[in-house]
Design a protein around this motif. Structure first.
Motif, short mmCIF file in Angstrom:
data_model
loop_
_atom_site.label_atom_id
_atom_site.label_comp_id
_atom_site.label_asym_id
_atom_site.label_seq_id
_atom_site.Cartn_x
_atom_site.Cartn_y
_atom_site.Cartn_z
N VAL A 30 0.86 -1.19 0.00
CA VAL A 30 0.00 0.00 0.00
C VAL A 30 0.89 1.23 0.00
O VAL A 30 1.78 1.36 0.85
CB VAL A 30 -0.93 0.02 1.23
N GLU B 131 -0.65 8.06 -1.42
CA GLU B 131 -1.78 8.19 -2.33
C GLU B 131 -2.99 8.73 -1.58
O GLU B 131 -3.14 8.53 -0.37
CB GLU B 131 -2.11 6.84 -2.96
N GLU C 54 -6.22 7.89 -1.94
CA GLU C 54 -6.99 6.73 -1.49
C GLU C 54 -6.12 5.50 -1.66
O GLU C 54 -6.13 4.85 -2.70
CB GLU C 54 -8.28 6.60 -2.29
N MET D 173 -4.60 2.05 -2.10
CA MET D 173 -5.13 0.75 -2.49
C MET D 173 -3.97 -0.23 -2.60
O MET D 173 -2.88 0.14 -3.05
CB MET D 173 -5.86 0.84 -3.83
N PRO D 174 -4.17 -1.48 -2.19
CA PRO D 174 -3.09 -2.46 -2.33
C PRO D 174 -2.70 -2.64 -3.80
O PRO D 174 -3.57 -2.76 -4.67
CB PRO D 174 -3.70 -3.74 -1.75
N ARG D 175 -1.39 -2.65 -4.03
CA ARG D 175 -0.89 -2.84 -5.39
C ARG D 175 -0.16 -4.18 -5.45
O ARG D 175 0.76 -4.44 -4.67
CB ARG D 175 0.04 -1.70 -5.79
#
Length: 511
Positions: A235, A239, A241, A243-245
């Protein structure tokens, strides 16, 4: 990522479980059945991972040290003995000792705690250990969190209803929280039987030990590969918002660069890359491991029967002394490189950079890099000088010669430097005032008035301790500098102007 299996062999694990239409089993038998299933899976899909087996009751014992021989692990499971009461704390301390002795405190480790949810009685029980957490001396601290990164998986040979009848589940959840919260508690769903325990270990395999298959592309060439350990989603905190990448299953090599140009970049994780159909030992021309498995053919022999791009890439990177830049996802890159295990063995490794278009500032944006052949002129020039690091278009503020104290040791070093020059006055007059003014400016910028007063006191003390053989000018300069620092510490704009410097005092002894 090495794994430690911590098996509960206390008397509560010998409690019988009645299975319809078959013989009676103990909970320990069910746990051994699940572990055998796990070891068979790891022998096929995680053969290069190291695993250790430990047993515990009131004491702990290392049954099998870290190994890749899963037959030895299964044999040890078949000869488990029964002991006395449960003491989880001493077992966790044993895990800490074993892992640090083998891997140090920087290597991440997975700990699998196999238990029935009976966590002991009285002193030494997990319940008592958690209740006394805040009343312990420094030399008797609870072993969690470990000094090394840990993922804790608690495998309970009991269903959730049974655990919730007592405070066992609450204690296990607290244990998971103390470990860092990275892991999970698994319980049996439905009645206790071989199938339900097998299903519980199946969920663990899907969660933590499922292999990561990908396709490695380079132009028209490609190869199916397997990555060890499985890359974890990350994460990005900056960012809006987060979000898991996750790493893509299609890995695209975007270029090659010399090892000297990429140096030792910061990475978030390192992984072993193997040809998918190989997943075994490889010699020096392929991807290798340290354990020798004489009964099975090496990967280079297997790859010799069918051309494999992964083996070709590894050999090329090793011979040419280069790394391959690989795209892991949108604006996310890593690198592939050869790493020697020993004189005869080497591995194809993949390191993941921080997500972003410019993970390594000295290379600039990865998307701006291109083949040398497409450049108007050779960027390395006639003298083969590297074009890196790329110079930024604007001079950064942190590139200026400013004083920054991140740790107390940095401030202490600057003060000691002033005192060393003070003891060498008047020979070091210019250097003394240069260092003094540097510290004065930094203190004024930070509003650190107490520092100015403290250094002034130190200079006055040095003045009183001057030997009889000291030059007379030394006492005048020290008194003058101390007086100016005291005036600046008042915050009066007449004496605390940032742009002003303390000038040496002119005396009859000055040259």
């Amino acid at each position: 990522m090495p794994t430690v299996v911590l098996m509960d062999v206390s008397l509560s694990m010998t409690r019988p479980v009645s299975l319809d239409g078959s013989e009676e089993f103990q909970r320990k038998n069910l746990a051994v059945h699940g572990l055998n299933m796990l070891f068979e899976h790891m022998a096929s899909n995680y053969r290069l991972e190291f695993t250790a087996l430990m047993a515990f009751s009131s004491l702990w014992e290392l049954l099998v040290p870290f190994t890749r021989d899963y037959n030895a692990l299964q044999e040890a499971l078949g000869s488990l003995e029964d002991y006395d009461k449960t003491c989880v704390e001493s077992a966790l301390q044993g895990v800490s000792n074993v892992v640090q002795q083998e891997w140090g405190s920087a290597c991440p480790c997975q700990l699998m705690l196999i238990t029935d949810g009976s966590l002991g009685i009285g002193k030494g029980s997990l319940r008592h250990a958690l209740q006394t957490l805040k009343h312990r001396a420094d030399d008797k601290k609870f072993p969690l969190p470990f000094p090394f990164p840990t993922k804790l998986y608690i495998m309970c040979v009991a269903n959730a209803e049974e655990l919730q009848m007592t405070d066992a589940m609450d204690n296990l959840e607290e244990l998971l929280r103390l470990s860092g919260g990275d892991g999970q508690i698994f319980t049996v769903e439905g009645p206790l039987c071989m199938k339900s325990v097998q299903a519980m270990f199946g969920r663990l395999i899907d969660y933590a030990y499922s292999p990561f298959h990908a396709v490695l592309h380079c132009g028209n060439l490609s190869s199916d590969v397997q990555v060890f350990p499985r890359p974890e989603p990350i994460v990005v905190d900056d960012e809006v918002e987060p979000m898991p990448r996750a790493v893509n299953t299609d890995l695209e090599i975007v270029g090659f660069i010399e090892i000297a140009d990429i140096a030792s970049p910061p990475v978030i994780s390192r992984h072993l890359v193997l040809p998918f159909a190989v997943n075994k030992e490889v010699d020096e021309v392929g991807t290798g491991a340290t354990d020798e498995l004489e009964e099975e053919p090496s990967a280079s022999q297997m790859a010799g029967k069918s051309p494999n791009f992964c083996v070709l890439l590894h050999g090329s990177l090793k011979v040419e002394g280069m790394v391959a830049l690989v795209q892991l996802g949108p604006e996310w890159y890593g690198m592939l490189y050869s790493q020697a295990d020993s004189k005869k063995k080497s591995n194809l490794m993949m390191s993941l950079f921080e997500p972003g278009s410019e993970p390594l500032p000295w290379l600039g944006k990865i998307s701006y890099l291109g083949p040398i052949s497409e450049a108007p002129e050779n960027p390395y020039g006639e003298d083969d000088k590297s074009p890196f690091p790329v110079q930024p278009s604007a001079k950064r503020s942190y590139a200026q010669n400013v004083t920054v104290w991140i740790k107390a040791s940095g401030l202490q070093t600057d003060v000691q430097k002033i005192l060393r020059n003070a003891r060498k006055l008047p020979d070091k007059t210019q250097t003394f005032y240069k260092e003094l003014n540097r510290l004065r400016k930094a203190a004024l910028a930070f509003g650190f008035w107490e520092l100015l007063k403290g250094v002034a006191d130190l200079l006055e003390r040095e003045c009183t301790m001057l030997p009889d053989s000291a030059h007379p000018d030394a006492a005048f300069q020290l008194s003058h500098a101390a007086q100016q620092l005291k005036l600046a510490s008042t915050g009066d704009s007449q004496y605390a102007a940032f742009d002003q410097n303390i000038a040496p005092m002119h005396t009859d002894f000055s040259s």
